[in-house]
Design a protein around this motif. Structure first.
Motif, PDB file in Angstrom:
ATOM      1  N   HIS A 106      20.283  33.958  32.208  1.00 63.20           N
ATOM      2  CA  HIS A 106      20.307  35.318  33.490  1.00 63.20           C
ATOM      3  C   HIS A 106      18.437  34.337  32.965  1.00 63.20           C
ATOM      4  CE1 HIS A 106      19.071  37.441  30.132  1.00 63.20           C
ATOM      5  NE2 HIS A 106      20.173  37.098  29.379  1.00 63.20           N
ATOM      6  N   GLY A 107      17.935  35.432  33.987  1.00 59.41           N
ATOM      7  CA  GLY A 107      16.372  35.828  34.270  1.00 59.41           C
ATOM      8  C   GLY A 107      15.745  35.502  33.116  1.00 59.41           C
ATOM      9  N   ASP A 108      15.935  36.624  31.889  1.00 56.42           N
ATOM     10  CA  ASP A 108      15.599  36.006  30.567  1.00 56.42           C
ATOM     11  C   ASP A 108      15.287  34.659  29.437  1.00 56.42           C
ATOM     12  OD1 ASP A 108      14.374  38.511  31.664  1.00 56.42           O
ATOM     13  OD2 ASP A 108      15.595  40.355  30.026  1.00 56.42           O
ATOM     14  N   VAL A 109      16.996  33.928  29.843  1.00 56.18           N
ATOM     15  CA  VAL A 109      16.377  32.750  28.765  1.00 56.18           C
ATOM     16  C   VAL A 109      15.586  31.782  29.731  1.00 56.18           C
ATOM     17  CG1 VAL A 109      18.333  31.391  28.502  1.00 56.18           C
ATOM     18  CG2 VAL A 109      19.362  33.756  28.436  1.00 56.18           C
ATOM     19  N   SER A 110      15.234  31.406  28.728  1.00 56.13           N
ATOM     20  CA  SER A 110      14.718  30.040  28.924  1.00 56.13           C
ATOM     21  C   SER A 110      15.475  28.849  29.902  1.00 56.13           C
ATOM     22  CB  SER A 110      13.265  29.680  28.514  1.00 56.13           C
ATOM     23  OG  SER A 110      14.256  29.391  27.303  1.00 56.13           O
ATOM     24  N   ARG A 111      15.054  27.792  30.454  1.00 54.29           N
ATOM     25  CA  ARG A 111      15.872  26.865  30.598  1.00 54.29           C
ATOM     26  C   ARG A 111      15.842  25.816  29.540  1.00 54.29           C
ATOM     27  NH1 ARG A 111      14.562  25.465  37.145  1.00 54.29           N
ATOM     28  NH2 ARG A 111      14.094  27.629  38.296  1.00 54.29           N
TER      29      ARG A 111
END
Length: 111
Positions: A106-111
């Protein structure tokens, strides 16, 4: 533990035993045998904190644990970051001894 326990794979049974579960919730009692015994889609609906995640994932893990470390087997979509984080932790605990990788995105997890 009910007879439904014995429908799950040996590895999932061991994990449930190790986690000290004494019984399944009503949604788990109803859903586990249906999911184990079908190849069709299943929709679960129950109240908040009723055990839906485990009702779905215990039988799914039972079905896939032999090959899940090699190939993507399950994609679970959730509407909320907080729910994803909560479910991620619970699913990691369920899957850790079976070598099933669990990833969240999700948006808070780094790639």
């Amino acid at each position: 533990m009910s007879q439904i326990f014995y429908k799950l794979s040996d590895k999932v049974q061991k994990k449930i035993w190790d986690m000290g579960w004494k019984h399944f919730t009503p949604i788990q009692e109803k859903a586990i045998p249906v999911i184990i015994d079908t190849e069709k889609d299943v929709v679960l609906s129950s109240g908040t904190a009723s055990g839906k995640t485990e009702a779905a994932f215990l039988p799914i893990i039972s079905k896939i644990h032999e090959t899940a470390s090699n190939v993507l087997k399950v994609l679970y979509v959730s509407p909320l970051k907080a729910l994803i984080n909560n479910q991620f932790e619970r699913l990691q605990k369920l899957c850790e001894e079976m070598n099933i990788p669990v990833h969240r995105w999700h948006g808070d997890v780094s790639r």
